[in-house]
Design an enzyme around this catalytic site. Structure first.
Site, PDB file in Angstrom:
ATOM      1  N   GLU A 291       0.857  -1.237  -0.046  1.00  0.00           N
ATOM      2  CA  GLU A 291      -0.044  -0.131   0.135  1.00  0.00           C
ATOM      3  C   GLU A 291       0.842   1.333  -0.034  1.00  0.00           C
ATOM      4  O   GLU A 291       0.884   2.181   1.005  1.00  0.00           O
ATOM      5  CB  GLU A 291      -0.812   0.162   1.345  1.00  0.00           C
ATOM      6  CG  GLU A 291      -1.657  -1.120   1.452  1.00  0.00           C
ATOM      7  CD  GLU A 291      -2.462  -1.150   2.776  1.00  0.00           C
ATOM      8  OE1 GLU A 291      -3.608  -1.723   2.895  1.00  0.00           O
ATOM      9  OE2 GLU A 291      -1.871  -0.947   3.794  1.00  0.00           O
ATOM     10  N   CYS A 362      -0.176  33.021  13.885  1.00  0.00           N
ATOM     11  CA  CYS A 362       0.278  33.793  15.020  1.00  0.00           C
ATOM     12  C   CYS A 362       0.579  32.621  16.187  1.00  0.00           C
ATOM     13  O   CYS A 362      -0.085  32.052  16.848  1.00  0.00           O
ATOM     14  CB  CYS A 362      -0.875  34.572  15.699  1.00  0.00           C
ATOM     15  SG  CYS A 362      -1.167  36.298  14.886  1.00  0.00           S
TER      16      CYS A 362
HETATM   17  C1  LIG Z   1       0.102   5.102   6.272  1.00  0.00           C
HETATM   18  C2  LIG Z   1      -0.169   3.886   5.703  1.00  0.00           C
HETATM   19  C3  LIG Z   1       0.302   3.547   4.452  1.00  0.00           C
HETATM   20  C4  LIG Z   1       0.819   4.252   3.671  1.00  0.00           C
HETATM   21  O1  LIG Z   1       2.087   4.838   4.056  1.00  0.00           O
HETATM   22  P1  LIG Z   1       2.899   5.605   3.292  1.00  0.00           P
HETATM   23  O2  LIG Z   1       4.371   5.707   4.059  1.00  0.00           O
HETATM   24  O3  LIG Z   1       2.496   6.775   2.753  1.00  0.00           O
HETATM   25  O4  LIG Z   1       3.439   4.658   1.974  1.00  0.00           O
HETATM   26  C5  LIG Z   1      -0.531   2.303   4.068  1.00  0.00           C
HETATM   27  N1  LIG Z   1      -0.900   1.243   4.836  1.00  0.00           N
HETATM   28  C6  LIG Z   1      -1.230   1.701   5.985  1.00  0.00           C
HETATM   29  C7  LIG Z   1      -2.068   0.879   6.931  1.00  0.00           C
HETATM   30  C8  LIG Z   1      -0.921   3.060   6.677  1.00  0.00           C
HETATM   31  O5  LIG Z   1      -1.407   3.423   7.905  1.00  0.00           O
END
Ligand SMILES: *Cc1c(COP(=O)(O)O)cnc(C)c1O
Length: 432
Positions: A291, A362
């Protein structure tokens, strides 16, 4: 080229973004504004898709983590490129659905999904809900039953890896608000409970080790631990995971000091490790998913500001104040994140003016960088922060009642508004 292919300098010394003069962009769209080179985003999507198919297996698809940058247009692009999407909140689910994203390709995460969130996810036809713990498991089973749905799920497992030390350590990620830990044995109980539900179909497991990771070791370690887990579950419960999602986290080059990253090589090495481990444990290779969020959008994004006050505190330092700041980019304030910032009006000049870039809030902590050097600016010059495509707009706020900047997409040398600039009227629109 400056840092990434999206950025260059033209014959009049101006920074260009996706081939367009930054001065023209600032004039047409105003400042502060976010710009996104969508050709570069598509290139990243295609790189991941090809590499995953080649090294993880034909069925493997990249799943874009929308929390890095979330608005309707990006989901449309991601859908066109054939990626899945990872949503971490009902608002992200809602946005994906409103953009016409194929919801069966969505993974819904979160350590504390409410019953209402779960109902929304099911009613939108979310492909997989990544269940974080036992409370959620039983609530989801009940809600799916009430809605007459058999819901596909993954279980969020904590492999116990600290990506910054590259060692399996007992604290670190085991002590996490996310998921159920292998090390404590709770992950095994979690699987057993999931297999006993009536309305949930367990498709496999998910883990996520961290973010802005440059090396492949944390990922290979996570894959090793997760595949050993898959093998143990298979031996003990006779259940074979069909999917293994090893999360996001690939790093991005923000400044010249960051290393260049060979994503394809990393994916190839990880794929080889996965094949080796599956053979070692004698298990069938599950469908492998990852992901990436940051690495798909970060480099393609840039923020333009207009320089206001330039002030030198004699004997101390110089401040360059811009017309944005922590509301559009809170990452320096939050984590002292380093960025490449330059005077876009004089990108050809030697950056020899040491200064602190300050926002307009601010709040003394409202800074974008300290101790950096840019070509000496004067009031009216355009100041650019490069590599702001991830975790800038998505983390932006209305602090000090500042309207959020627009997102301008740049494709094939053409710029168009993808998210409108907020107005003062928008700011007060919910006030009774
Ligand atoms: C934040 C997150 C990602 C993405 O991470 P990156 O560092 O932006 O690639 C993927 N999977 C889960 C479950 C996340 O919490």
């Amino acid at each position: 080229m400056i840092l990434h292919k999206t950025y260059d300098v033209n014959s009049v010394g101006h920074l260009t973004i996706g081939g367009i003069d930054s001065a023209e962009l600032a004039k047409e769209f105003g400042t502060p504004s976010y710009f996104l080179d969508t050709d570069a985003v598509r290139d990243m999507c295609r790189m991941y898709k090809k590499a995953f198919a080649e090294y993880f297996g034909e069925r493997s698809v990249p799943v874009y983590a929308g929390k890095a940058l979330c608005y309707k247009g990006i989901y449309k692009l991601i859908a066109e490129e054939g990626l899945g999407a990872d949503c971490v909140s009902p608002g992200e689910l809602y946005t994906a659905n409103a953009a016409g994203f194929p919801m069966d390709k969505v993974f819904f995460h979160g350590n504390n999904k409410t019953d209402a969130d779960l109902e929304l996810a099911i009613s939108l036809g979310t492909g997989h809900i990544v269940v974080d713990g036992l409370d959620e498991l039983s609530s989801l089973d009940r809600i799916a039953g009430e809605m007459g749905v058999k819901q596909h799920i993954l279980l969020r497992i904590t492999p116990g890896i600290d990506p910054h030390t590259h060692k399996k350590i007992v604290t670190g990620n085991v002590d996490s608000k996310f998921g159920m830990a292998i090390m404590t044995g709770q992950a095994f109980e979690f699987v057993k409970a999931a297999l006993e539900t009536k309305n949930l179909i367990l498709d496999g497991f998910h883990c996520h080790v961290g973010s802005q990771i440059f090396d492949i070791e944390p990922f290979t370690e996570a894959a090793d631990i997760m595949l050993a887990f898959v093998a143990k579950i298979s031996a003990e419960y006779g259940y074979t995971a069909k999917m293994l999602n090893i999360g996001g986290g690939f790093g991005v080059r923000y400044t010249e000091d960051d290393p260049e990253i060979d994503y394809v090589k990393n994916i190839r090495d990880l794929g080889a490790e996965i094949d080796k481990m599956c053979a070692l444990y004698g298990i069938e290779k599950p469908m492998i998913l990852m992901e990436p969020g940051r690495s798909i959008v970060a480099a393609a994004g840039c923020t333009l500001y207009t320089c206001g006050t330039v002030k030198t505190v004699n004997g101390f330092r110089s401040y360059v104040s811009v017309d944005g700041g922590m509301p559009d980019n809170p990452r320096y304030t939050l984590y002292q994140s380093q960025y490449t910032i330059l005077n876009a009006s004089h990108a050809d000049r030697t950056p020899d003016f040491e200064c602190t870039i300050a926002g307009r809030c601010c709040e003394s902590g409202d800074l974008l960088a300290e101790g950096i050097s840019i070509a000496k600016p004067e009031r009216g010059d355009i100041i650019a922060t490069l590599v702001t495509g991830a975790y800038n707009y998505s983390m932006s706020s209305n602090y000090n009642r500042l309207p959020k900047p627009p997102i301008i997409e740049i494709a094939c040398g053409e710029a168009k508004i993808a998210v409108k600039r907020e107005t003062y009227e928008d700011i007060i629109s919910h006030d009774i």
